[in-house]
Design an enzyme around this catalytic site. Structure first.
Site, mmCIF file in Angstrom:
data_model
loop_
_atom_site.group_PDB
_atom_site.id
_atom_site.type_symbol
_atom_site.label_atom_id
_atom_site.label_comp_id
_atom_site.label_asym_id
_atom_site.label_seq_id
_atom_site.Cartn_x
_atom_site.Cartn_y
_atom_site.Cartn_z
ATOM 1 N N THR A 75 -10.895 4.298 10.496
ATOM 2 C CA THR A 75 -10.757 3.961 12.025
ATOM 3 C C THR A 75 -10.011 4.530 13.212
ATOM 4 O O THR A 75 -10.180 4.058 14.016
ATOM 5 C CB THR A 75 -9.430 1.723 11.936
ATOM 6 N N LYS A 128 0.535 -0.971 -0.255
ATOM 7 C CA LYS A 128 0.352 0.071 -0.054
ATOM 8 C C LYS A 128 0.852 0.985 -0.058
ATOM 9 O O LYS A 128 2.499 1.416 1.061
ATOM 10 C CB LYS A 128 -1.147 -0.031 1.414
ATOM 11 N N LYS A 185 -7.311 7.461 -0.953
ATOM 12 C CA LYS A 185 -8.549 8.574 -0.071
ATOM 13 C C LYS A 185 -9.607 9.756 -0.866
ATOM 14 O O LYS A 185 -9.453 10.935 0.177
ATOM 15 C CB LYS A 185 -8.146 8.959 1.751
ATOM 16 N N ASP A 215 -3.215 4.201 -1.874
ATOM 17 C CA ASP A 215 -4.001 4.633 -0.989
ATOM 18 C C ASP A 215 -4.493 6.290 -1.308
ATOM 19 O O ASP A 215 -4.094 6.827 0.358
ATOM 20 C CB ASP A 215 -3.691 4.412 0.018
ATOM 21 N N ASP A 272 -13.264 15.420 -3.411
ATOM 22 C CA ASP A 272 -13.136 16.665 -4.091
ATOM 23 C C ASP A 272 -14.754 16.544 -4.769
ATOM 24 O O ASP A 272 -15.828 15.536 -5.105
ATOM 25 C CB ASP A 272 -12.534 17.070 -4.694
ATOM 26 N N ARG A 328 2.136 -0.680 10.636
ATOM 27 C CA ARG A 328 3.828 -0.569 11.173
ATOM 28 C C ARG A 328 4.510 -1.679 12.569
ATOM 29 O O ARG A 328 5.417 -1.800 12.734
ATOM 30 C CB ARG A 328 3.511 0.627 12.680
#
Length: 250
Positions: A134, A48, A77, A75, A80, A225
């Protein structure tokens, strides 16, 4: 067991969950990103690329990942006005990435414009709608003026995404059971923010274990991570894949 043997073992033993995995390259430079890719080697084929890395390295890094035969989830997102999102997707879809996302809160016209832009482009990646981040909890949504809690918002936005003809949604593992019976089995349910019990939640609020996520219907997990920052990344990855496999097997 040396690194080469370990990568071969992971790629063969966990192939079913390997194909359902993206490793989040949440770093700020191309050099750091490629170092992670090199350390994980052929065990991982999906990555990603998020906003931080994209703004630091741009499409040049994406091209390098694609040149290695890797699956890329961009990714972005996007959120607009419909015309702007459609234009951005037309540019993105000049490249054979596997998946890209837009914010479902952009509304029906934006989602439809996004779907049409992808459909008419040289490449047609999976187009996924982000429901509720999340990191957001009840208090956050209340402060934003969103009626109901995260679960209600995820269900409402998932229906909107499905009606617009997109391929799936991004949601937390906590909403997966609610989506069963609402969306078809082929609808992608992409889940970030899973954690093993021994791992810290960090800045995520709505988390669950990778085992529960796969059991409850996740089709793809984004692992971040806990793997990327681990001293032994392959060992950390194996723990997550073992848990995912347990979830698939019930």
């Amino acid at each position: 067991m040396n690194t080469e043997q370990m990568t071969e073992l992971l790629a063969t033993t966990y192939d079913d969950v390997r194909r359902a995995t993206y490793i989040a390259l949440d770093v700020d430079t191309e050099a750091k990103a490629l170092a992670v890719v090199d350390q994980l080697g052929p065990a991982v084929d999906g990555y990603k690329v998020g906003l931080e890395l994209f703004h630091g390295a741009g499409m040049r890094l994406v091209e390098k990942l694609l040149a290695r035969g890797l699956r890329v989830f961009l990714d972005m997102k996007l959120h607009d006005i419909p015309n702007t999102v459609a234009g951005a997707l037309r540019a993105i879809c000049q490249y054979p990435i596997e998946m890209v996302n837009v914010h479902a809160q952009g509304g029906p016209r934006m989602l439809q414009a996004a779907r049409e832009a992808v459909a008419m482009s040289p490449y047609s990646p999976l187009l996924i709608g982000v429901t509720v981040l999340t990191s957001l909890g009840d208090d956050d949504l209340q402060a934003m003026g969103v009626a109901g809690g995260p679960a209600q918002a995820v269900v409402r936005l998932s229906k909107l995404v499905q009606e617009a003809g997109l391929n799936g949604v991004v949601c937390s593992a906590q909403e997966l059971q609610l989506l069963q019976g609402i969306v078809p089995p082929t609808f992608e349910r992409v889940v970030p923010g899973t954690r093993l019990l021994e791992d810290a939640a960090q800045d995520q609020t709505r988390v669950a274990t990778p085992k529960l996520a796969m059991r409850d219907g996740a089709t793809r997990l984004v692992l971040g991570r806990a793997v990327v920052a681990a001293e032994d990344k392959l060992a950390a990855l194996q723990k997550y894949w073992r848990a995912m496999k347990e979830g698939l097997n019930g």
